[in-house]
Enzyme design. Sequence first.
Site, PDB file in Angstrom:
ATOM      1  N   HIS A   1      33.422  -5.337 -12.076  1.00  0.00           N
ATOM      2  CA  HIS A   1      33.638  -4.986 -10.675  1.00  0.00           C
ATOM      3  C   HIS A   1      32.540  -5.517  -9.749  1.00  0.00           C
ATOM      4  O   HIS A   1      32.154  -4.863  -8.777  1.00  0.00           O
ATOM      5  CB  HIS A   1      33.765  -3.465 -10.558  1.00  0.00           C
ATOM      6  CG  HIS A   1      34.639  -3.010  -9.433  1.00  0.00           C
ATOM      7  ND1 HIS A   1      34.244  -3.071  -8.114  1.00  0.00           N
ATOM      8  CD2 HIS A   1      35.884  -2.503  -9.415  1.00  0.00           C
ATOM      9  CE1 HIS A   1      35.217  -2.603  -7.351  1.00  0.00           C
ATOM     10  NE2 HIS A   1      36.224  -2.249  -8.117  1.00  0.00           N
TER      11      HIS A   1
ATOM     12  N   GLU B   1      38.854  -8.915  -9.900  1.00  0.00           N
ATOM     13  CA  GLU B   1      38.798  -8.148 -11.143  1.00  0.00           C
ATOM     14  C   GLU B   1      39.907  -8.591 -12.086  1.00  0.00           C
ATOM     15  O   GLU B   1      41.071  -8.254 -11.884  1.00  0.00           O
ATOM     16  CB  GLU B   1      38.954  -6.659 -10.825  1.00  0.00           C
ATOM     17  CG  GLU B   1      37.982  -6.143  -9.792  1.00  0.00           C
ATOM     18  CD  GLU B   1      38.517  -4.915  -9.058  1.00  0.00           C
ATOM     19  OE1 GLU B   1      38.882  -3.929  -9.713  1.00  0.00           O
ATOM     20  OE2 GLU B   1      38.584  -4.953  -7.817  1.00  0.00           O
TER      21      GLU B   1
ATOM     22  N   HIS C   1      39.769   3.768 -11.919  1.00  0.00           N
ATOM     23  CA  HIS C   1      38.647   3.282 -12.731  1.00  0.00           C
ATOM     24  C   HIS C   1      38.123   4.299 -13.744  1.00  0.00           C
ATOM     25  O   HIS C   1      36.914   4.506 -13.869  1.00  0.00           O
ATOM     26  CB  HIS C   1      37.516   2.808 -11.818  1.00  0.00           C
ATOM     27  CG  HIS C   1      37.877   1.660 -10.919  1.00  0.00           C
ATOM     28  ND1 HIS C   1      38.799   0.691 -11.277  1.00  0.00           N
ATOM     29  CD2 HIS C   1      37.447   1.312  -9.666  1.00  0.00           C
ATOM     30  CE1 HIS C   1      38.904  -0.198 -10.292  1.00  0.00           C
ATOM     31  NE2 HIS C   1      38.114   0.160  -9.306  1.00  0.00           N
TER      32      HIS C   1
END
Length: 358
Positions: free
Chosen positions: A183, A324, A109
Site C-alpha cells: 500500500h 495496489e 484491509h
Amino acid sequence: MHRAGVSRSAFGRLPDGRPVELFTLTNAHGIEVRAMTYGAIITSIRTPDRNGTQADIALGFDSLGGYLAGSPYFGAVVGRYANRIAGGRFTLDGVGYQLARNNGPNTLHGGARGFDKVLWRGEPFEAGSTVGVRLRYDSPDGEEGYPGAVAVQVTYTLNDADELIVDYEASTTKATPINLSQHTYWNLHGDGRDILDHVLTLNASAFTPVDSTLIPTGQIAPVAGTPFDFRRATPIGARINDQHEQLRFGRGYDHNWVIDRDRPGGGGGALVHAARLEDPVSGRRLDISTTEPGLQFYSGNFLDGSIKGKGGRVYGHRTGLCLETQHYPDSPNHANFPSTILRPGQRYQSRTVFAFTR
Ligand code: BGC
C-alpha cells in the site's frame, strides 16, 4: 558508485515495549528502500530524478510514532484480505463469518488490526549485488474473525536492475480468504505537490464497477469510452472530474482494474506488465509487473491535509496515489471473480515488481 548493502537499525518501540527494527536496502545506483518490522511497512523509497537528484517518492512518517498515531496504510502490507469485504461477511464451506466493520458498513484491509498493525520478524539477506529483507508473521486462527492460522512471509528484494521485488508467500491450517497487497503511496515529484500531472498507463481493458460504499457490483465492465481507460498513457487529472457515477462513488479513482492477460478470467499467474507511472517534471518512471489478476488504483482522494508526514510536510488532497496489485475486492462474495480461498496444503505465492527508471 555506491555499494549494494542492507543494514539493520532500531526504529523505536511499540507501546507494549517490543522493539521495532528498520532495514535499509541500497543498490549500486544509490536507490534506497527502507522497511520496518511494524506492518512490514516501507517507510521510504529514494530514487534519482533525470538529473540524478535523489528524493523520497513514498509518503510516510519520520518515526514510528506517526504510524502508531494513525496512518492510512502508508507503505504497509495489507491483509489478511486487502481491500473491502461487503458487510464484513462471507460464507466459506457452508460456514458464515463476520469480520469487524472498519470502513462504513464494510471491512477494509483485514479489519480493526490488520497485517499493517502487527509486528513482523525481519531477517536481512545479501547475495552479491542483490539485497533484501524477509519479513514473517504468524496470524493466529480466528485473528480478526478469519479462520485458520496463517503463516505469511513477505520478501523485499532490491537488485541492480533497479527493481524492488515483493514476494508474498502464505500457508494456512484451515481454508481462509487471503489477499495481500502493498500500500505504498507514490509521489514521483518527491515533494508535496499533487499527483494529478503524473501520467498513468494501465494494461487493463476492464474494471470492476462499485456501489456507493466501494463494493463491486460483480460486473466486469469494459473501460473503452470511459475515464477508466488508461490503456494509453494519460495524466491522472485529465478526466478525474468528469461527470461519471463511478468517479462520484470513488470521489475520484478508487477502483480495481482487471489486468489484461493471455488467459482471461484466470486468477493471475505469469508476471505481466500492469502499470506505468511517469512524472514529466522529474523524469522519474515506475513500471509495475505482477502475477496478480487485479490492481486497485486509488488517487489519494481521502488525503485532506490533516496528516503531517515526513519532514513536517502536510499531505494534501491527492498528493499520493496507490497502485495496489491484488485479487479483486470482495472476491469471497463473488463466484465470478478469481478465487481468493487458500486451503491447507496449498501455498499462496504472489509477486509484484516495481522497476524504477528515469
Ligand atoms: C482504498 C481506499 C482507502 C485507502 C486507505 C485504498 O486501498 O481503496 O478507499 O481510502 O486504501 O486509506
